[in-house]
Design a protein around this motif. Structure first.
Motif, PDB file in Angstrom:
ATOM      1  N   LYS A 183       0.827  -1.209   0.000  1.00  0.00           N
ATOM      2  CA  LYS A 183       0.000   0.000   0.000  1.00  0.00           C
ATOM      3  C   LYS A 183       0.864   1.263   0.000  1.00  0.00           C
ATOM      4  O   LYS A 183       0.611   2.187  -0.773  1.00  0.00           O
ATOM      5  N   SER A 184       1.892   1.300   0.858  1.00  0.00           N
ATOM      6  CA  SER A 184       2.737   2.495   0.922  1.00  0.00           C
ATOM      7  C   SER A 184       3.555   2.663  -0.360  1.00  0.00           C
ATOM      8  O   SER A 184       3.783   3.778  -0.810  1.00  0.00           O
ATOM      9  N   LYS A 185       3.980   1.541  -0.963  1.00  0.00           N
ATOM     10  CA  LYS A 185       4.709   1.614  -2.231  1.00  0.00           C
ATOM     11  C   LYS A 185       3.821   2.237  -3.311  1.00  0.00           C
ATOM     12  O   LYS A 185       4.263   3.090  -4.081  1.00  0.00           O
ATOM     13  N   GLU A 186       2.576   1.805  -3.332  1.00  0.00           N
ATOM     14  CA  GLU A 186       1.621   2.324  -4.307  1.00  0.00           C
ATOM     15  C   GLU A 186       1.382   3.822  -4.093  1.00  0.00           C
ATOM     16  O   GLU A 186       1.361   4.604  -5.040  1.00  0.00           O
ATOM     17  N   GLN A 187       1.230   4.229  -2.836  1.00  0.00           N
ATOM     18  CA  GLN A 187       1.010   5.640  -2.524  1.00  0.00           C
ATOM     19  C   GLN A 187       2.222   6.485  -2.900  1.00  0.00           C
ATOM     20  O   GLN A 187       2.076   7.574  -3.458  1.00  0.00           O
ATOM     21  N   LEU A 188       3.430   5.992  -2.594  1.00  0.00           N
ATOM     22  CA  LEU A 188       4.641   6.717  -2.960  1.00  0.00           C
ATOM     23  C   LEU A 188       4.782   6.834  -4.471  1.00  0.00           C
ATOM     24  O   LEU A 188       5.137   7.886  -4.992  1.00  0.00           O
ATOM     25  N   PHE A 189       4.478   5.740  -5.174  1.00  0.00           N
ATOM     26  CA  PHE A 189       4.556   5.769  -6.635  1.00  0.00           C
ATOM     27  C   PHE A 189       3.591   6.809  -7.206  1.00  0.00           C
ATOM     28  O   PHE A 189       3.958   7.596  -8.082  1.00  0.00           O
ATOM     29  N   GLU A 190       2.371   6.827  -6.692  1.00  0.00           N
ATOM     30  CA  GLU A 190       1.381   7.804  -7.159  1.00  0.00           C
ATOM     31  C   GLU A 190       1.840   9.228  -6.892  1.00  0.00           C
ATOM     32  O   GLU A 190       1.703  10.107  -7.744  1.00  0.00           O
ATOM     33  N   MET A 191       2.420   9.473  -5.694  1.00  0.00           N
ATOM     34  CA  MET A 191       2.888  10.806  -5.353  1.00  0.00           C
ATOM     35  C   MET A 191       4.041  11.226  -6.265  1.00  0.00           C
ATOM     36  O   MET A 191       4.041  12.332  -6.802  1.00  0.00           O
ATOM     37  N   PHE A 192       5.031  10.334  -6.465  1.00  0.00           N
ATOM     38  CA  PHE A 192       6.164  10.649  -7.332  1.00  0.00           C
ATOM     39  C   PHE A 192       5.694  10.894  -8.768  1.00  0.00           C
ATOM     40  O   PHE A 192       6.139  11.823  -9.427  1.00  0.00           O
ATOM     41  N   HIS A 193       4.786  10.048  -9.224  1.00  0.00           N
ATOM     42  CA  HIS A 193       4.285  10.172 -10.597  1.00  0.00           C
ATOM     43  C   HIS A 193       3.511  11.482 -10.781  1.00  0.00           C
ATOM     44  O   HIS A 193       3.655  12.165 -11.787  1.00  0.00           O
ATOM     45  N   ARG A 194       2.707  11.842  -9.794  1.00  0.00           N
ATOM     46  CA  ARG A 194       1.935  13.086  -9.843  1.00  0.00           C
ATOM     47  C   ARG A 194       2.873  14.301  -9.908  1.00  0.00           C
ATOM     48  O   ARG A 194       2.674  15.218 -10.705  1.00  0.00           O
ATOM     49  N   LYS A 195       3.922  14.285  -9.087  1.00  0.00           N
ATOM     50  CA  LYS A 195       4.884  15.390  -9.089  1.00  0.00           C
ATOM     51  C   LYS A 195       5.659  15.437 -10.404  1.00  0.00           C
ATOM     52  O   LYS A 195       5.956  16.520 -10.908  1.00  0.00           O
ATOM     53  N   LEU A 196       5.952  14.288 -10.949  1.00  0.00           N
ATOM     54  CA  LEU A 196       6.648  14.200 -12.236  1.00  0.00           C
ATOM     55  C   LEU A 196       5.808  14.838 -13.339  1.00  0.00           C
ATOM     56  O   LEU A 196       6.305  15.652 -14.120  1.00  0.00           O
ATOM     57  N   LEU A 197       4.541  14.495 -13.385  1.00  0.00           N
ATOM     58  CA  LEU A 197       3.641  15.070 -14.388  1.00  0.00           C
ATOM     59  C   LEU A 197       3.486  16.574 -14.204  1.00  0.00           C
ATOM     60  O   LEU A 197       3.443  17.331 -15.173  1.00  0.00           O
ATOM     61  N   PHE A 237      12.900  12.458  -9.547  1.00  0.00           N
ATOM     62  CA  PHE A 237      11.679  11.673  -9.328  1.00  0.00           C
ATOM     63  C   PHE A 237      11.701  10.384 -10.130  1.00  0.00           C
ATOM     64  O   PHE A 237      11.235   9.342  -9.652  1.00  0.00           O
ATOM     65  N   GLU A 238      12.249  10.408 -11.335  1.00  0.00           N
ATOM     66  CA  GLU A 238      12.370   9.183 -12.127  1.00  0.00           C
ATOM     67  C   GLU A 238      13.283   8.186 -11.414  1.00  0.00           C
ATOM     68  O   GLU A 238      12.999   6.987 -11.372  1.00  0.00           O
ATOM     69  N   PHE A 239      14.378   8.691 -10.824  1.00  0.00           N
ATOM     70  CA  PHE A 239      15.292   7.832 -10.068  1.00  0.00           C
ATOM     71  C   PHE A 239      14.582   7.260  -8.841  1.00  0.00           C
ATOM     72  O   PHE A 239      14.729   6.078  -8.529  1.00  0.00           O
ATOM     73  N   GLN A 240      13.817   8.092  -8.140  1.00  0.00           N
ATOM     74  CA  GLN A 240      13.106   7.628  -6.946  1.00  0.00           C
ATOM     75  C   GLN A 240      12.072   6.558  -7.301  1.00  0.00           C
ATOM     76  O   GLN A 240      11.899   5.592  -6.556  1.00  0.00           O
ATOM     77  N   ILE A 241      11.397   6.712  -8.429  1.00  0.00           N
ATOM     78  CA  ILE A 241      10.432   5.705  -8.871  1.00  0.00           C
ATOM     79  C   ILE A 241      11.159   4.398  -9.166  1.00  0.00           C
ATOM     80  O   ILE A 241      10.698   3.311  -8.793  1.00  0.00           O
ATOM     81  N   GLU A 242      12.307   4.499  -9.819  1.00  0.00           N
ATOM     82  CA  GLU A 242      13.122   3.324 -10.129  1.00  0.00           C
ATOM     83  C   GLU A 242      13.552   2.617  -8.842  1.00  0.00           C
ATOM     84  O   GLU A 242      13.462   1.395  -8.736  1.00  0.00           O
ATOM     85  N   GLN A 243      14.004   3.391  -7.865  1.00  0.00           N
ATOM     86  CA  GLN A 243      14.441   2.822  -6.587  1.00  0.00           C
ATOM     87  C   GLN A 243      13.279   2.212  -5.815  1.00  0.00           C
ATOM     88  O   GLN A 243      13.443   1.211  -5.119  1.00  0.00           O
ATOM     89  N   LEU A 244      12.121   2.805  -5.950  1.00  0.00           N
ATOM     90  CA  LEU A 244      10.939   2.310  -5.242  1.00  0.00           C
ATOM     91  C   LEU A 244      10.606   0.883  -5.665  1.00  0.00           C
ATOM     92  O   LEU A 244      10.214   0.062  -4.845  1.00  0.00           O
ATOM     93  N   HIS A 245      10.790   0.575  -6.951  1.00  0.00           N
ATOM     94  CA  HIS A 245      10.498  -0.771  -7.446  1.00  0.00           C
ATOM     95  C   HIS A 245      11.446  -1.818  -6.865  1.00  0.00           C
ATOM     96  O   HIS A 245      11.064  -2.976  -6.723  1.00  0.00           O
ATOM     97  N   THR A 246      12.666  -1.417  -6.524  1.00  0.00           N
ATOM     98  CA  THR A 246      13.643  -2.369  -5.996  1.00  0.00           C
ATOM     99  C   THR A 246      13.613  -2.458  -4.477  1.00  0.00           C
ATOM    100  O   THR A 246      14.248  -3.341  -3.901  1.00  0.00           O
ATOM    101  N   LEU A 247      12.878  -1.577  -3.826  1.00  0.00           N
ATOM    102  CA  LEU A 247      12.820  -1.540  -2.366  1.00  0.00           C
ATOM    103  C   LEU A 247      12.033  -2.742  -1.838  1.00  0.00           C
ATOM    104  O   LEU A 247      10.882  -2.953  -2.219  1.00  0.00           O
TER     105      LEU A 247
END
Length: 128
Positions: free
Chosen positions: A16-30, A75-85
């Motif tokens: 759940k937290s991974k999904e929320q972080l991904f959404e937040m990073f993606h929203r800021k990226l856009l 943010f792209e780097f953080q999204i990438e790192q989030l997938h490996t966390l």
């Protein structure tokens, strides 16, 4: 006597937290990409008015766009790192200030040790 102490807040990584972080990073990226497009549009609009020096105008807008592009890369780097966390790991979310009570006879090192609050899916799980 009361003192102000910095307390670290860490979040346990769950699906759940991974999904929320991904959404937040993606929203800021856009949002940043949209700002870049808006700056390009504004630059072209101001170029046509001829009220400003073209070179100065270009430098200013390029600087602003470059700052946003660097944030986009972050943010792209953080999204990438989030997938490996791995799930269950702890990431530092923020720092907050807390009041602590200090009295005569208290153990100073014990009182002033770094406090940490652990949160899992929005619920305080542990205070260290």
């Amino acid at each position: 006597m009361q003192l102000i102490q910095t307390v670290v807040v860490k979040q346990v990584v769950t699906e759940k937290s991974k999904e929320q972080l991904f959404e937040m990073f993606h929203r800021k990226l856009l949002e940043l990409k949209k700002e870049c497009d808006q700056l390009l549009f504004e630059h072209k609009r101001l170029e046509k008015t001829k009220n400003f020096s073209p070179e100065t105008l270009k430098q200013k807008f390029e600087k602003e766009i470059q700052m946003r592009k660097e944030k986009i890369k972050l943010f792209e780097f953080q999204i990438e790192q989030l997938h490996t966390l791995p799930l269950g790991s702890e990431i530092q979310e923020r720092e907050v200030q807390a009041l602590i009570e200090v009295n005569v006879g208290d153990q100073w090192d014990e009182k002033m040790g770094q406090s940490t609050i652990i949160i899992e899916d929005g619920i305080v799980k542990e205070i260290r």
